[in-house]
Design a protein around this motif. Structure first.
Motif, PDB file in Angstrom:
ATOM      1  N   LYS A  60       0.811  -1.217   0.000  1.00 53.64           N
ATOM      2  CA  LYS A  60       0.000   0.000   0.000  1.00 53.64           C
ATOM      3  C   LYS A  60       0.842   1.265   0.000  1.00 53.64           C
ATOM      4  O   LYS A  60       1.940   1.292   0.565  1.00 53.64           O
ATOM      5  CB  LYS A  60      -0.896   0.024   1.236  1.00 53.64           C
ATOM      6  CG  LYS A  60      -2.151  -0.821   1.107  1.00 53.64           C
ATOM      7  CD  LYS A  60      -2.938  -0.778   2.398  1.00 53.64           C
ATOM      8  CE  LYS A  60      -4.283  -1.487   2.266  1.00 53.64           C
ATOM      9  NZ  LYS A  60      -4.920  -1.610   3.603  1.00 53.64           N
ATOM     10  N   ILE A 106       2.592   4.357  -9.447  1.00 54.92           N
ATOM     11  CA  ILE A 106       2.045   5.282  -8.445  1.00 54.92           C
ATOM     12  C   ILE A 106       2.015   6.706  -8.998  1.00 54.92           C
ATOM     13  O   ILE A 106       1.007   7.405  -8.913  1.00 54.92           O
ATOM     14  CB  ILE A 106       2.882   5.246  -7.149  1.00 54.92           C
ATOM     15  CG1 ILE A 106       2.788   3.870  -6.488  1.00 54.92           C
ATOM     16  CG2 ILE A 106       2.430   6.335  -6.176  1.00 54.92           C
ATOM     17  CD1 ILE A 106       3.762   3.665  -5.343  1.00 54.92           C
ATOM     18  N   TYR A 123      -3.883   0.699  -3.042  1.00 54.41           N
ATOM     19  CA  TYR A 123      -3.421  -0.696  -3.026  1.00 54.41           C
ATOM     20  C   TYR A 123      -2.640  -0.954  -4.309  1.00 54.41           C
ATOM     21  O   TYR A 123      -3.085  -0.618  -5.408  1.00 54.41           O
ATOM     22  CB  TYR A 123      -4.625  -1.631  -2.942  1.00 54.41           C
ATOM     23  CG  TYR A 123      -4.268  -3.092  -2.772  1.00 54.41           C
ATOM     24  CD1 TYR A 123      -3.721  -3.566  -1.579  1.00 54.41           C
ATOM     25  CD2 TYR A 123      -4.503  -4.006  -3.786  1.00 54.41           C
ATOM     26  CE1 TYR A 123      -3.411  -4.908  -1.410  1.00 54.41           C
ATOM     27  CE2 TYR A 123      -4.194  -5.356  -3.631  1.00 54.41           C
ATOM     28  CZ  TYR A 123      -3.648  -5.799  -2.433  1.00 54.41           C
ATOM     29  OH  TYR A 123      -3.349  -7.124  -2.272  1.00 54.41           O
ATOM     30  N   ILE A 124      -1.462  -1.530  -4.146  1.00 56.49           N
ATOM     31  CA  ILE A 124      -0.575  -1.781  -5.287  1.00 56.49           C
ATOM     32  C   ILE A 124      -0.545  -3.291  -5.524  1.00 56.49           C
ATOM     33  O   ILE A 124      -0.249  -4.056  -4.601  1.00 56.49           O
ATOM     34  CB  ILE A 124       0.845  -1.245  -4.966  1.00 56.49           C
ATOM     35  CG1 ILE A 124       0.760   0.237  -4.606  1.00 56.49           C
ATOM     36  CG2 ILE A 124       1.806  -1.492  -6.131  1.00 56.49           C
ATOM     37  CD1 ILE A 124       2.001   0.767  -3.901  1.00 56.49           C
ATOM     38  N   VAL A 149      -2.745  -0.385  -9.801  1.00 62.64           N
ATOM     39  CA  VAL A 149      -3.084   0.151  -8.475  1.00 62.64           C
ATOM     40  C   VAL A 149      -4.585   0.431  -8.435  1.00 62.64           C
ATOM     41  O   VAL A 149      -5.209   0.624  -9.483  1.00 62.64           O
ATOM     42  CB  VAL A 149      -2.321   1.458  -8.167  1.00 62.64           C
ATOM     43  CG1 VAL A 149      -0.830   1.201  -8.024  1.00 62.64           C
ATOM     44  CG2 VAL A 149      -2.581   2.523  -9.225  1.00 62.64           C
TER      45      VAL A 149
END
Ligand code: PLP
Ligand code: COI
Length: 339
Positions: A60, A106, A123-124, A149
Protein backbone atom coordinates in the motif's frame (compact mmCIF):
# COMPACT_ATOMS: atom_id res chain seq x y z
CA UNK A 1 -13.49 10.52 -10.45
CA UNK A 2 -15.02 13.46 -8.56
CA UNK A 3 -17.61 11.03 -7.29
CA UNK A 4 -15.16 8.79 -5.38
CA UNK A 5 -16.21 8.75 -1.76
CA UNK A 6 -12.81 8.19 -0.13
CA UNK A 7 -14.18 7.59 3.35
CA UNK A 8 -16.41 4.70 2.34
CA UNK A 9 -14.32 2.94 -0.29
CA UNK A 10 -14.68 -0.83 -0.21
CA UNK A 11 -11.74 -3.18 -0.82
CA UNK A 12 -12.49 -3.56 -4.50
CA UNK A 13 -11.32 -2.76 -7.98
CA UNK A 14 -11.64 0.79 -9.24
CA UNK A 15 -10.23 1.65 -12.64
CA UNK A 16 -7.22 3.96 -12.53
CA UNK A 17 -5.42 5.70 -15.39
CA UNK A 18 -2.35 3.58 -16.10
CA UNK A 19 -0.64 0.27 -15.40
CA UNK A 20 2.81 -0.98 -16.36
CA UNK A 21 3.89 -4.21 -17.98
CA UNK A 22 7.16 -5.94 -18.70
CA UNK A 23 7.80 -9.15 -20.62
CA UNK A 24 10.46 -11.77 -20.01
CA UNK A 25 11.51 -13.36 -23.30
CA UNK A 26 14.61 -15.19 -24.50
CA UNK A 27 15.99 -15.31 -20.99
CA UNK A 28 15.76 -11.58 -20.20
CA UNK A 29 13.40 -8.84 -19.11
CA UNK A 30 12.44 -6.24 -21.71
CA UNK A 31 11.49 -2.56 -21.33
CA UNK A 32 8.72 -1.37 -19.04
CA UNK A 33 5.61 -0.54 -21.05
CA UNK A 34 2.98 1.91 -19.88
CA UNK A 35 -0.61 1.05 -20.68
CA UNK A 36 -3.99 2.67 -20.17
CA UNK A 37 -5.80 -0.55 -21.02
CA UNK A 38 -7.21 -2.84 -18.36
CA UNK A 39 -6.93 -5.77 -20.73
CA UNK A 40 -3.99 -8.09 -21.37
CA UNK A 41 -3.50 -10.13 -24.49
CA UNK A 42 -2.68 -13.66 -23.47
CA UNK A 43 -1.95 -16.83 -25.42
CA UNK A 44 -4.69 -19.39 -24.82
CA UNK A 45 -2.08 -22.00 -23.93
CA UNK A 46 -0.28 -19.73 -21.42
CA UNK A 47 0.89 -21.76 -18.41
CA UNK A 48 -0.77 -19.31 -16.01
CA UNK A 49 -4.17 -20.34 -17.36
CA UNK A 50 -3.61 -24.08 -17.26
CA UNK A 51 -0.98 -24.93 -14.69
CA UNK A 52 -1.26 -22.07 -12.24
CA UNK A 53 2.00 -20.28 -12.95
CA UNK A 54 0.83 -17.11 -11.24
CA UNK A 55 2.04 -15.11 -8.26
CA UNK A 56 0.99 -11.73 -6.95
CA UNK A 57 1.81 -9.22 -4.26
CA UNK A 58 -0.12 -6.64 -2.31
CA UNK A 59 1.26 -3.48 -0.75
CA UNK A 60 0.00 0.00 0.00
CA UNK A 61 0.84 3.66 -0.52
CA UNK A 62 -0.43 6.33 1.85
CA UNK A 63 -0.90 10.07 1.50
CA UNK A 64 0.67 11.94 4.40
CA UNK A 65 -0.51 15.12 6.05
CA UNK A 66 2.52 16.69 4.35
CA UNK A 67 1.23 15.74 0.89
CA UNK A 68 3.94 13.11 0.39
CA UNK A 69 3.15 9.60 -0.76
CA UNK A 70 4.72 6.82 1.29
CA UNK A 71 5.04 3.18 0.28
CA UNK A 72 5.33 0.61 3.04
CA UNK A 73 8.08 -2.07 2.99
CA UNK A 74 8.12 -2.62 -0.76
CA UNK A 75 11.50 -4.38 -0.58
CA UNK A 76 9.91 -7.15 1.45
CA UNK A 77 7.20 -7.59 -1.17
CA UNK A 78 9.80 -7.66 -3.94
CA UNK A 79 11.74 -10.31 -2.02
CA UNK A 80 8.61 -12.37 -1.42
CA UNK A 81 7.71 -12.21 -5.09
CA UNK A 82 11.13 -13.69 -5.87
CA UNK A 83 10.46 -16.52 -3.42
CA UNK A 84 7.07 -17.11 -5.06
CA UNK A 85 8.71 -17.19 -8.51
CA UNK A 86 11.30 -19.73 -7.30
CA UNK A 87 8.53 -21.84 -5.75
CA UNK A 88 6.69 -22.39 -9.04
CA UNK A 89 9.62 -22.08 -11.47
CA UNK A 90 8.88 -18.63 -12.89
CA UNK A 91 11.35 -15.97 -13.97
CA UNK A 92 12.29 -13.79 -10.99
CA UNK A 93 11.53 -10.09 -11.05
CA UNK A 94 14.68 -8.14 -10.11
CA UNK A 95 14.29 -5.67 -7.24
CA UNK A 96 15.10 -2.65 -9.46
CA UNK A 97 12.45 -3.65 -11.99
CA UNK A 98 9.90 -4.10 -9.21
CA UNK A 99 10.80 -0.67 -7.80
CA UNK A 100 10.77 1.08 -11.17
CA UNK A 101 7.43 -0.38 -12.13
CA UNK A 102 5.95 0.48 -8.73
CA UNK A 103 7.15 4.09 -8.70
CA UNK A 104 5.96 4.67 -12.28
CA UNK A 105 2.54 3.21 -11.60
CA UNK A 106 2.04 5.28 -8.45
CA UNK A 107 3.23 8.51 -10.05
CA UNK A 108 0.99 8.09 -13.07
CA UNK A 109 -2.01 7.50 -10.81
CA UNK A 110 -1.37 10.11 -8.13
CA UNK A 111 -4.91 11.42 -8.34
CA UNK A 112 -6.10 8.05 -7.03
CA UNK A 113 -4.05 8.14 -3.83
CA UNK A 114 -6.76 8.68 -1.18
CA UNK A 115 -6.36 11.87 0.84
CA UNK A 116 -4.77 11.94 4.27
CA UNK A 117 -7.28 11.21 7.01
CA UNK A 118 -9.70 9.30 4.78
CA UNK A 119 -8.63 5.94 6.20
CA UNK A 120 -8.23 4.69 2.62
CA UNK A 121 -5.00 3.93 0.76
CA UNK A 122 -3.69 3.08 -2.68
CA UNK A 123 -3.42 -0.70 -3.03
CA UNK A 124 -0.57 -1.78 -5.29
CA UNK A 125 -0.97 -5.12 -7.02
CA UNK A 126 2.12 -6.59 -8.72
CA UNK A 127 1.36 -9.67 -10.79
CA UNK A 128 3.67 -12.25 -12.39
CA UNK A 129 2.30 -14.85 -14.79
CA UNK A 130 3.52 -17.51 -17.16
CA UNK A 131 2.56 -16.04 -20.55
CA UNK A 132 4.38 -18.54 -22.74
CA UNK A 133 2.43 -21.37 -24.37
CA UNK A 134 2.96 -24.97 -23.26
CA UNK A 135 0.71 -27.99 -23.32
CA UNK A 136 2.90 -30.41 -21.39
CA UNK A 137 3.10 -29.66 -17.68
CA UNK A 138 6.20 -27.55 -17.50
CA UNK A 139 7.37 -24.03 -16.77
CA UNK A 140 6.79 -21.38 -19.45
CA UNK A 141 9.66 -19.72 -21.25
CA UNK A 142 7.88 -16.34 -21.30
CA UNK A 143 6.52 -14.29 -18.41
CA UNK A 144 4.54 -11.11 -17.91
CA UNK A 145 5.13 -8.91 -14.88
CA UNK A 146 2.72 -6.07 -14.34
CA UNK A 147 1.56 -3.65 -11.69
CA UNK A 148 -1.78 -1.95 -11.33
CA UNK A 149 -3.08 0.15 -8.47
CA UNK A 150 -6.52 0.79 -7.09
CA UNK A 151 -7.74 2.91 -4.18
CA UNK A 152 -9.13 0.79 -1.33
CA UNK A 153 -10.86 0.95 2.02
CA UNK A 154 -10.89 -1.79 4.68
CA UNK A 155 -10.77 -5.45 3.60
CA UNK A 156 -13.29 -6.75 6.11
CA UNK A 157 -16.39 -4.58 5.93
CA UNK A 158 -16.28 -4.19 9.73
CA UNK A 159 -12.96 -2.28 9.33
CA UNK A 160 -11.47 -1.91 12.79
CA UNK A 161 -14.67 -3.17 14.44
CA UNK A 162 -14.30 -6.71 15.77
CA UNK A 163 -15.85 -9.44 13.65
CA UNK A 164 -16.65 -13.15 14.04
CA UNK A 165 -14.73 -15.95 12.33
CA UNK A 166 -15.28 -19.68 11.97
CA UNK A 167 -12.76 -22.52 12.14
CA UNK A 168 -13.03 -24.74 9.10
CA UNK A 169 -12.03 -28.39 9.20
CA UNK A 170 -13.69 -29.32 5.92
CA UNK A 171 -11.18 -27.55 3.71
CA UNK A 172 -7.43 -26.96 3.72
CA UNK A 173 -5.88 -23.93 2.13
CA UNK A 174 -2.39 -25.37 1.72
CA UNK A 175 -0.52 -28.60 2.37
CA UNK A 176 2.48 -28.75 4.74
CA UNK A 177 4.91 -29.21 1.86
CA UNK A 178 2.74 -27.30 -0.61
CA UNK A 179 2.65 -23.67 -1.66
CA UNK A 180 1.20 -22.03 1.45
CA UNK A 181 4.39 -20.05 2.13
CA UNK A 182 4.36 -18.33 -1.24
CA UNK A 183 1.79 -15.98 -2.69
CA UNK A 184 0.42 -17.95 -5.62
CA UNK A 185 -3.12 -17.89 -6.97
CA UNK A 186 -3.73 -21.60 -6.31
CA UNK A 187 -3.76 -21.01 -2.55
CA UNK A 188 -6.58 -18.52 -2.97
CA UNK A 189 -8.54 -20.84 -5.27
CA UNK A 190 -8.22 -23.52 -2.59
CA UNK A 191 -9.61 -21.14 0.02
CA UNK A 192 -12.67 -19.93 -1.93
CA UNK A 193 -15.19 -22.56 -0.84
CA UNK A 194 -14.37 -22.29 2.85
CA UNK A 195 -14.43 -18.49 2.65
CA UNK A 196 -17.74 -18.47 0.77
CA UNK A 197 -19.30 -20.80 3.33
CA UNK A 198 -18.05 -18.60 6.17
CA UNK A 199 -19.43 -15.45 4.52
CA UNK A 200 -22.79 -17.04 3.83
CA UNK A 201 -23.04 -17.95 7.52
CA UNK A 202 -22.30 -14.36 8.52
CA UNK A 203 -18.62 -14.67 9.45
CA UNK A 204 -15.97 -12.28 8.18
CA UNK A 205 -13.56 -15.13 7.40
CA UNK A 206 -12.76 -18.81 7.70
CA UNK A 207 -9.92 -19.74 10.02
CA UNK A 208 -7.76 -22.51 8.54
CA UNK A 209 -6.04 -25.13 10.69
CA UNK A 210 -2.79 -26.94 9.94
CA UNK A 211 -3.60 -29.52 7.28
CA UNK A 212 -1.64 -32.40 8.82
CA UNK A 213 -3.05 -32.61 12.32
CA UNK A 214 -5.89 -30.08 12.39
CA UNK A 215 -4.64 -29.10 15.82
CA UNK A 216 -3.05 -25.74 15.27
CA UNK A 217 -4.21 -22.42 13.89
CA UNK A 218 -2.78 -21.55 10.50
CA UNK A 219 -4.31 -18.45 8.91
CA UNK A 220 -7.37 -16.25 8.91
CA UNK A 221 -8.30 -16.35 5.22
CA UNK A 222 -6.15 -13.75 3.45
CA UNK A 223 -4.43 -12.68 6.67
CA UNK A 224 -2.19 -14.01 9.45
CA UNK A 225 -3.55 -14.74 12.91
CA UNK A 226 -2.43 -13.36 16.25
CA UNK A 227 -3.59 -13.70 19.84
CA UNK A 228 -2.61 -11.58 22.82
CA UNK A 229 -2.43 -12.50 26.51
CA UNK A 230 -0.31 -11.35 29.44
CA UNK A 231 1.17 -8.55 27.31
CA UNK A 232 2.46 -11.19 24.87
CA UNK A 233 1.82 -11.14 21.11
CA UNK A 234 1.51 -14.75 19.93
CA UNK A 235 1.39 -15.75 16.27
CA UNK A 236 1.59 -19.16 14.57
CA UNK A 237 4.80 -20.70 13.35
CA UNK A 238 3.66 -22.88 10.46
CA UNK A 239 5.09 -24.18 7.20
CA UNK A 240 1.84 -23.55 5.36
CA UNK A 241 1.12 -19.88 6.03
CA UNK A 242 2.20 -16.79 4.13
CA UNK A 243 5.00 -14.93 5.94
CA UNK A 244 3.08 -11.69 6.44
CA UNK A 245 5.00 -8.43 6.25
CA UNK A 246 2.36 -6.74 8.40
CA UNK A 247 2.75 -9.47 11.02
CA UNK A 248 6.53 -9.02 11.05
CA UNK A 249 6.01 -5.27 11.47
CA UNK A 250 3.55 -5.76 14.33
CA UNK A 251 5.98 -8.11 16.08
CA UNK A 252 8.64 -5.43 15.93
CA UNK A 253 6.29 -2.69 17.12
CA UNK A 254 5.01 -4.97 19.90
CA UNK A 255 8.56 -5.56 21.17
CA UNK A 256 9.26 -1.83 21.08
CA UNK A 257 6.06 -1.17 23.03
CA UNK A 258 7.30 -3.50 25.77
CA UNK A 259 5.30 -6.59 24.81
CA UNK A 260 6.76 -10.06 24.53
CA UNK A 261 6.51 -11.87 21.21
CA UNK A 262 6.12 -15.60 20.64
CA UNK A 263 6.15 -17.21 17.19
CA UNK A 264 5.16 -20.83 17.73
CA UNK A 265 2.41 -23.34 16.96
CA UNK A 266 -0.90 -22.17 18.45
CA UNK A 267 -3.19 -25.06 19.45
CA UNK A 268 -6.93 -24.46 18.93
CA UNK A 269 -7.65 -24.91 22.67
CA UNK A 270 -5.36 -22.00 23.43
CA UNK A 271 -8.06 -19.74 21.96
CA UNK A 272 -9.80 -20.06 25.34
CA UNK A 273 -6.92 -18.18 26.98
CA UNK A 274 -6.49 -15.16 24.69
CA UNK A 275 -7.53 -11.70 25.83
CA UNK A 276 -7.42 -10.30 22.30
CA UNK A 277 -7.38 -11.89 18.85
CA UNK A 278 -6.94 -10.40 15.41
CA UNK A 279 -6.13 -11.00 11.76
CA UNK A 280 -3.36 -8.97 10.16
CA UNK A 281 -2.19 -8.26 6.65
CA UNK A 282 -1.76 -5.49 4.11
CA UNK A 283 -5.44 -5.55 3.19
CA UNK A 284 -6.70 -6.52 6.65
CA UNK A 285 -4.29 -4.15 8.54
CA UNK A 286 -5.45 -5.33 11.98
CA UNK A 287 -8.94 -6.74 11.92
CA UNK A 288 -9.90 -7.51 15.50
CA UNK A 289 -11.88 -10.69 16.17
CA UNK A 290 -14.53 -10.83 18.89
CA UNK A 291 -15.58 -14.46 18.53
CA UNK A 292 -14.39 -17.67 16.90
CA UNK A 293 -16.77 -20.57 16.36
CA UNK A 294 -15.42 -24.10 16.03
CA UNK A 295 -17.43 -25.74 13.23
CA UNK A 296 -16.86 -29.22 14.70
CA UNK A 297 -17.59 -28.81 18.39
CA UNK A 298 -19.91 -25.82 18.03
CA UNK A 299 -17.88 -24.15 20.77
CA UNK A 300 -17.58 -20.35 20.69
CA UNK A 301 -14.47 -18.56 21.94
CA UNK A 302 -15.08 -14.94 22.90
CA UNK A 303 -12.54 -12.14 23.15
CA UNK A 304 -12.71 -8.73 24.77
CA UNK A 305 -15.79 -6.95 25.97
CA UNK A 306 -18.44 -4.61 24.55
CA UNK A 307 -17.48 -5.66 21.03
CA UNK A 308 -14.63 -3.13 21.11
CA UNK A 309 -11.05 -3.77 19.92
CA UNK A 310 -8.73 -4.72 22.79
CA UNK A 311 -6.27 -2.17 24.17
CA UNK A 312 -3.13 -3.81 22.72
CA UNK A 313 -4.71 -4.29 19.30
CA UNK A 314 -5.73 -0.64 19.30
CA UNK A 315 -2.22 0.52 20.23
CA UNK A 316 -0.58 -1.72 17.62
CA UNK A 317 -3.02 -0.58 14.95
CA UNK A 318 -2.54 3.10 15.72
CA UNK A 319 1.26 2.85 15.79
CA UNK A 320 1.39 0.92 12.52
CA UNK A 321 -0.89 3.38 10.70
CA UNK A 322 0.98 6.34 12.14
CA UNK A 323 4.28 5.02 10.75
CA UNK A 324 2.70 4.22 7.38
CA UNK A 325 1.18 7.68 6.99
CA UNK A 326 4.17 9.59 8.32
CA UNK A 327 2.46 10.78 11.50
CA UNK A 328 5.17 9.08 13.56
CA UNK A 329 8.84 8.82 12.63
CA UNK A 330 9.87 5.55 10.98
CA UNK A 331 12.82 4.24 12.98
CA UNK A 332 12.88 1.00 10.99
CA UNK A 333 13.43 2.21 7.43
CA UNK A 334 10.11 0.72 6.34
CA UNK A 335 8.76 3.70 4.47
CA UNK A 336 9.87 5.13 1.13
CA UNK A 337 8.65 8.52 0.02
CA UNK A 338 7.82 8.58 -3.68
CA UNK A 339 9.78 11.39 -5.28
N1 PLP B 1 -1.82 -14.47 4.54
C1 PLP B 1 -2.35 -14.50 3.31
C2 PLP B 1 -2.89 -15.80 2.82
C3 PLP B 1 -2.39 -13.34 2.52
O1 PLP B 1 -2.93 -13.35 1.30
C4 PLP B 1 -1.86 -12.15 3.04
C5 PLP B 1 -1.84 -10.94 2.22
O2 PLP B 1 -0.86 -10.61 1.60
C6 PLP B 1 -1.32 -12.17 4.32
C7 PLP B 1 -1.33 -13.33 5.05
C8 PLP B 1 -0.73 -10.93 4.91
O3 PLP B 1 0.53 -10.67 4.37
P1 PLP B 1 1.09 -9.19 4.26
O4 PLP B 1 1.07 -8.63 5.64
O5 PLP B 1 2.46 -9.34 3.74
O6 PLP B 1 0.18 -8.46 3.36
C1 COI C 1 -3.12 -8.48 0.91
O1 COI C 1 -3.30 -8.29 2.12
O2 COI C 1 -2.41 -7.76 0.22
C2 COI C 1 -3.74 -9.59 0.25
O3 COI C 1 -3.17 -10.08 -0.63
C3 COI C 1 -5.02 -10.06 0.73
C4 COI C 1 -6.02 -10.42 -0.36
C5 COI C 1 -6.59 -9.24 -1.06
C6 COI C 1 -5.55 -11.49 -1.26
Amino acid sequence: METLDWKSLPFGYIKTDYNVRCYYRDGKWGELEISSSEIINLHMAATSLHYGQEAFEGLKAFMGRDGQVRVFRWKDNAARMKTSAQGILMAEVPEELFHDAMVKTIKMNLRFVPPFGSGASLYIRPLLIGSGAEVGVKAAREYLFMIFVTPVGPYFKEGFKPSRMIITREYDRAAPLGTGRIKVGGNYAASLKAMDLAHREGYSSALFLDAREKKYIDEAGPANFFGIKNSTYITPDSVSILPSITNKSLQRIALDMGMKVEVRPVPVEELATFEEVGACGTAAVISPVKAIVDDESGKTYQFGSNGEPGPWSKKLYERLIAIQTGELPDPYGWVEIIK
